[in-house]
Design a protein around this motif. Structure first.
Motif, short mmCIF file in Angstrom:
data_model
loop_
_atom_site.label_atom_id
_atom_site.label_comp_id
_atom_site.label_asym_id
_atom_site.label_seq_id
_atom_site.Cartn_x
_atom_site.Cartn_y
_atom_site.Cartn_z
N LYS A 185 0.87 -1.17 0.00
CA LYS A 185 0.00 0.00 0.00
C LYS A 185 0.91 1.22 0.00
O LYS A 185 1.78 1.36 0.87
CB LYS A 185 -0.87 -0.04 1.26
CG LYS A 185 -1.87 1.09 1.35
CD LYS A 185 -2.99 0.61 2.29
CE LYS A 185 -3.59 1.71 3.10
NZ LYS A 185 -4.52 1.23 4.10
N ARG A 186 0.69 2.08 -1.00
CA ARG A 186 1.56 3.25 -1.14
C ARG A 186 0.74 4.51 -0.96
O ARG A 186 -0.32 4.66 -1.56
CB ARG A 186 2.21 3.24 -2.52
CG ARG A 186 2.97 4.51 -2.80
CD ARG A 186 3.56 4.48 -4.17
NE ARG A 186 2.56 4.55 -5.23
CZ ARG A 186 2.84 4.90 -6.49
NH1 ARG A 186 4.09 5.19 -6.83
NH2 ARG A 186 1.90 4.94 -7.40
N ILE A 187 1.28 5.44 -0.17
CA ILE A 187 0.59 6.73 0.00
C ILE A 187 1.62 7.83 -0.14
O ILE A 187 2.70 7.79 0.49
CB ILE A 187 -0.14 6.79 1.36
CG1 ILE A 187 -1.18 5.68 1.33
CG2 ILE A 187 -0.75 8.18 1.59
CD1 ILE A 187 -2.16 5.64 2.40
N ARG A 188 1.32 8.83 -0.97
CA ARG A 188 2.28 9.91 -1.22
C ARG A 188 1.57 11.25 -1.15
O ARG A 188 0.36 11.34 -1.36
CB ARG A 188 2.90 9.76 -2.61
CG ARG A 188 3.55 8.42 -2.84
CD ARG A 188 4.13 8.30 -4.22
NE ARG A 188 3.11 8.26 -5.26
CZ ARG A 188 3.35 8.27 -6.56
NH1 ARG A 188 4.61 8.36 -6.99
NH2 ARG A 188 2.39 8.23 -7.45
N ALA A 189 2.34 12.31 -0.88
CA ALA A 189 1.74 13.65 -0.85
C ALA A 189 2.76 14.67 -1.31
O ALA A 189 3.94 14.58 -0.98
CB ALA A 189 1.27 13.99 0.56
N GLU A 190 2.28 15.65 -2.07
CA GLU A 190 3.15 16.74 -2.49
C GLU A 190 3.39 17.67 -1.30
O GLU A 190 2.53 17.77 -0.41
CB GLU A 190 2.46 17.52 -3.62
CG GLU A 190 3.35 18.58 -4.21
CD GLU A 190 2.65 19.40 -5.29
OE1 GLU A 190 1.72 18.89 -5.93
OE2 GLU A 190 3.07 20.57 -5.46
N GLY A 191 4.52 18.33 -1.27
CA GLY A 191 4.79 19.33 -0.23
C GLY A 191 5.42 18.71 1.01
O GLY A 191 5.93 17.58 0.96
N LYS A 192 5.34 19.45 2.09
CA LYS A 192 6.04 19.03 3.30
C LYS A 192 5.44 17.78 3.92
O LYS A 192 4.30 17.40 3.63
CB LYS A 192 6.04 20.18 4.28
CG LYS A 192 6.80 21.35 3.69
CD LYS A 192 7.29 22.30 4.70
CE LYS A 192 8.22 23.24 3.98
NZ LYS A 192 8.52 24.41 4.71
N LEU A 193 6.21 17.20 4.81
CA LEU A 193 5.85 15.94 5.45
C LEU A 193 4.49 16.00 6.14
O LEU A 193 3.76 15.00 6.20
CB LEU A 193 6.95 15.62 6.46
CG LEU A 193 7.00 14.22 7.02
CD1 LEU A 193 7.15 13.21 5.91
CD2 LEU A 193 8.15 14.10 8.00
N VAL A 194 4.15 17.17 6.63
CA VAL A 194 2.89 17.30 7.35
C VAL A 194 1.70 16.90 6.45
O VAL A 194 0.72 16.32 6.92
CB VAL A 194 2.77 18.74 7.92
CG1 VAL A 194 2.75 19.79 6.83
CG2 VAL A 194 1.60 18.90 8.82
N ASN A 195 1.84 17.12 5.15
CA ASN A 195 0.76 16.74 4.23
C ASN A 195 0.61 15.21 4.17
O ASN A 195 -0.50 14.68 4.12
CB ASN A 195 1.03 17.26 2.81
CG ASN A 195 1.13 18.77 2.79
OD1 ASN A 195 0.79 19.42 3.77
ND2 ASN A 195 1.60 19.34 1.69
N LEU A 196 1.75 14.53 4.19
CA LEU A 196 1.70 13.07 4.19
C LEU A 196 1.12 12.58 5.51
O LEU A 196 0.28 11.66 5.54
CB LEU A 196 3.11 12.50 3.99
CG LEU A 196 3.21 10.98 4.06
CD1 LEU A 196 2.54 10.34 2.84
CD2 LEU A 196 4.66 10.50 4.14
N GLU A 197 1.56 13.22 6.59
CA GLU A 197 1.07 12.83 7.92
C GLU A 197 -0.45 12.89 7.97
O GLU A 197 -1.12 11.99 8.47
CB GLU A 197 1.64 13.80 8.94
CG GLU A 197 2.60 13.16 9.91
CD GLU A 197 3.09 14.17 10.93
OE1 GLU A 197 3.04 13.84 12.10
OE2 GLU A 197 3.50 15.29 10.54
N THR A 198 -1.00 13.98 7.42
CA THR A 198 -2.45 14.14 7.42
C THR A 198 -3.10 13.00 6.64
O THR A 198 -4.08 12.39 7.08
CB THR A 198 -2.81 15.49 6.77
OG1 THR A 198 -1.98 16.48 7.33
CG2 THR A 198 -4.26 15.86 6.93
N LYS A 199 -2.50 12.68 5.47
CA LYS A 199 -3.09 11.61 4.65
C LYS A 199 -3.03 10.26 5.35
O LYS A 199 -3.87 9.40 5.13
CB LYS A 199 -2.31 11.51 3.34
CG LYS A 199 -2.85 12.37 2.22
CD LYS A 199 -2.15 11.98 0.95
CE LYS A 199 -2.90 12.36 -0.28
NZ LYS A 199 -2.19 12.01 -1.51
#
Ligand code: F6R
Length: 627
Positions: A43-57
């Motif tokens: 399972k892969r999850i990615r987010a543009e921008g700073k780490l906080v965006n990934l954390e939220t996702k």
């Protein structure tokens, strides 16, 4: 740049990877992502921008597997976006990559011919395709990595996992750092030990073209040819430093304010305060960084002096802020130890075919100890038979491990991407080194040595005085908003300080600033001067004071606005300045340690008032592990 974290063990990989990435965010913050085994797949999850965006996702995401990889990106190939974010995933094969694949064009072309479905603009995804092709054939990730390693050119460190072998992680590198952390029934693979120091203190440092295979309770290291290697497990005695803002608005501000302590920590090992004498502690020429603590300090100091006594020439090589510190080192060493010094930017040094002579010492300076160009310069110097001495902040970093002699900044972790306290630490180390060189060459009499040490000892309290003037620097910063350009100028040791001040303004406030030797003003920059050009001039009370005043008069006569940084109560300087910032009086060799502070703080305040991210300026990363 880019930070990578891999985990295999009984804990929840999502939490371990996220906490590791947080500690590695200094390496890049364009996008971030994880790939973790879940329900027999990936399972892969990615987010543009700073780490906080990934954390939220990731907040409500659950994973049932115990193996995963994560990445925080500093973009090289392909814009910062989710589709270019790592991990890349091709047919159940996922990887994270730090570095650059130089032959990516030819790989891309070949893959396209074979019908590969390439979904990003990155060089990294191409490696995932190659590995996916190879696992298809070999049915084994380790064998696939061995095959692919030979196809890649460039600088890279890579972690790969495959959903058909959910019980192993394979890591390999050629260039950027990769370290395997060993825990109880668990293992971590990271770009920097800081990522997982709270979980383990035991590490295996991978060398180039080595492959690590991590399985349950077992870590094995192989050569590219598949030979099993016995690698030492290094036990670090570092604590997982709590990197906290301690009430400061930003890490950078905290780090600027930590400079008095940084100076103390940098000089403490090398100065015998009781006898007011210099005695470098465990430089350990020819010894590994791990073995330094076991050395006999008296014997080591004797050996260091023997080596120093033979030195006839010095190269100082570094990048960015570390380079400017090195340039100040040149003034110190030439003046006090009377040795010729050539300074060079590492990316120039490594390609410019410098002339090497016998008995030459090459000093490399690097806060991170991982800067790719500086590392290449160290390797070149070693190849040419030079004695190498590194000044690093991160112990056991690649440059530290590869250099023959070792000195440390001892700044503690520097989180702000713009270097501040490490600069002060480096200047202090260079000062101690200069005194040691002078001593070994019989050029330092007891009185002069005592004087120098007295000057150094005063620095922390003088820095406190400068820091207490912060509100004036904030006011000065506010007045800078009206200008369209900035000329930072200085002479002698203040010339590199001018360049450092201009660099700080550029990287933090995104304004164009040039650092210039004041004597060069007439040879071109004077044409730029009008009322919208600010001249920030560093003018301590030294032998060059009158010459600097003449430069200021010339600039004023053309309508330039003058912000001067000089010595307190200097009415002459005040009279030619639109804004004057007076600092405590200090010996010429000490003035850089004080005059840099207003420049750091002005850049900080200006950037902050413009609402820029001072800790993570756009497009930059703290550790530059690619050319
Ligand atoms: C500027 C800055 C950079 C670094 C340069 C070298 O504020 O931080 O210019 O000084 O990238 O980094 P190190 O010292 O880690 O080799």
């Amino acid at each position: 740049m880019c930070g990578i974290v891999g985990y295999f063990g009984p804990l929840n990989p999502k939490d371990i990877i996220l906490s590791g990435l947080k500690r590695l965010e200094y390496r890049g913050y364009d996008s971030a992502g994880v790939a973790i085994i879940h329900q027999g797949g990936l399972k892969r999850i990615r987010a543009e921008g700073k780490l906080v965006n990934l954390e939220t996702k990731l907040k409500n995401e659950k994973f049932d597997g115990r193996l995963g990889i994560g990445h925080t990106r500093w973009a090289t190939h392909g814009v910062p976006s989710e589709r270019n974010a790592h991990p890349h995933l091709v047919k159940g094969l996922s990887l994270v990559h730090n570095g650059i694949i130089e032959n990516y064009l030819e790989i891309r072309e070949a893959l396209q011919k074979r019908g590969a479905d390439i979904t990003s603009d990155t060089d990294s995804e191409l490696v995932a395709h190659l590995l996916a092709e190879e696992v298809e054939k070999t049915k084994d990730l380790f064998k696939a990595v061995q095959n692919v390693l030979g196809m890649l050119r460039g600088a890279f460190s890579i972690l790969a996992i495959w959903d058909q072998q959910p019980d192993q992680l394979v890591a390999f590198k050629d260039g950027p750092p990769l370290v395997v952390g060993i825990g109880k029934d668990e293992a971590f693979v990271v770009s920097d030990v800081q990522a997982v120091l709270q979980y383990t203190k035991k590490f295996i440092y991978l060398e180039d073209r080595e492959i690590a295979v991590v399985k349950v309770g077992k870590v094995q290291i192989f050569s590219a040819l598949g030979l099993r290697l016995e690698k030492p497990v290094v036990e670090l005695n570092w604590t997982s430093e709590q990197v906290d803002k301690l009430g400061f608005a930003h890490y950078m501000l905290k780090e600027i304010y930590e400079q008095p302590q940084a100076v103390v920590a940098a000089m403490e090992p090398h100065i015998d305060l009781k006898n007011q004498s210099v005695r470098l502690k465990n430089v350990g020429f020819g010894h590994s960084p791990q073995s330094l603590d076991g050395l006999n300090s008296i014997t080591d100091w004797q050996e260091t002096q023997n080596i120093f006594a033979k030195i006839e020439k010095i190269f100082i090589v570094a990048c960015g802020t570390s380079f400017y510190a090195g340039q100040i080192g040149k003034y110190l060493i030439e003046n006090i130890a009377q040795l010729p010094v050539e300074t060079d930017i590492a990316s120039e040094f490594r390609y410019r075919k410098p002339i090497f002579s016998k008995n030459t010492l090459m000093i490399s300076i690097s806060q991170s100890g991982e800067t790719a160009d500086t590392l290449a310069a160290v390797r070149l110097a070693k190849e040419k038979g030079l004695t190498t001495l590194s000044i690093c902040n991160v112990k056991n970093s690649t440059i530290d491990r590869e250099a023959s002699g070792h000195m440390y900044m001892n700044s503690g972790t520097e989180v702000g991407v713009a270097s501040t306290k490490a600069f002060a630490s480096t200047l202090t180390v260079l000062h101690c080194l200069t005194l040691a060189l002078a001593k070994a060459r019989g050029l330092l009499n007891i009185e002069t040595e005592k004087d120098h040490i007295l000057h150094l000892q005063k620095v922390p309290s003088q820095m406190e005085v400068v820091l207490a003037y912060d509100k004036y620097f904030a006011e000065a910063a506010n007045s800078l908003k009206e200008f369209r350009g900035f000329l930072y100028m200085g002479r002698g040791v203040s010339y590199p300080i001018a360049m450092e001040g201009a660099l700080k303004l550029k990287e933090l406030a995104y304004l164009h600033a040039e650092g210039y030797a004041a004597g060069e003003m007439k040879h071109g920059p004077l044409a730029l001067i009008d009322s919208r050009m600010a001249i920030v001039m560093v003018v301590p009370d030294d032998d060059l004071f009158e010459k600097s005043i003449s430069n200021l008069e010339e600039a004023r006569a053309r309508g330039g606005k003058i912000i001067s940084i000089g010595t307190v109560d200097n009415l002459r300087l005040k009279s030619v300045s639109d804004r004057y910032l007076g600092l405590p009086k200090a010996h010429w060799s000490i003035t850089p340690l004080l005059s840099v502070i207003p420049l750091q703080l002005m850049a900080y305040h200006l950037a902050n008032s413009l609402e820029y991210d001072v800790d993570q300026p756009r497009n930059l990363a703290k550790s530059v592990t690619v050319e």
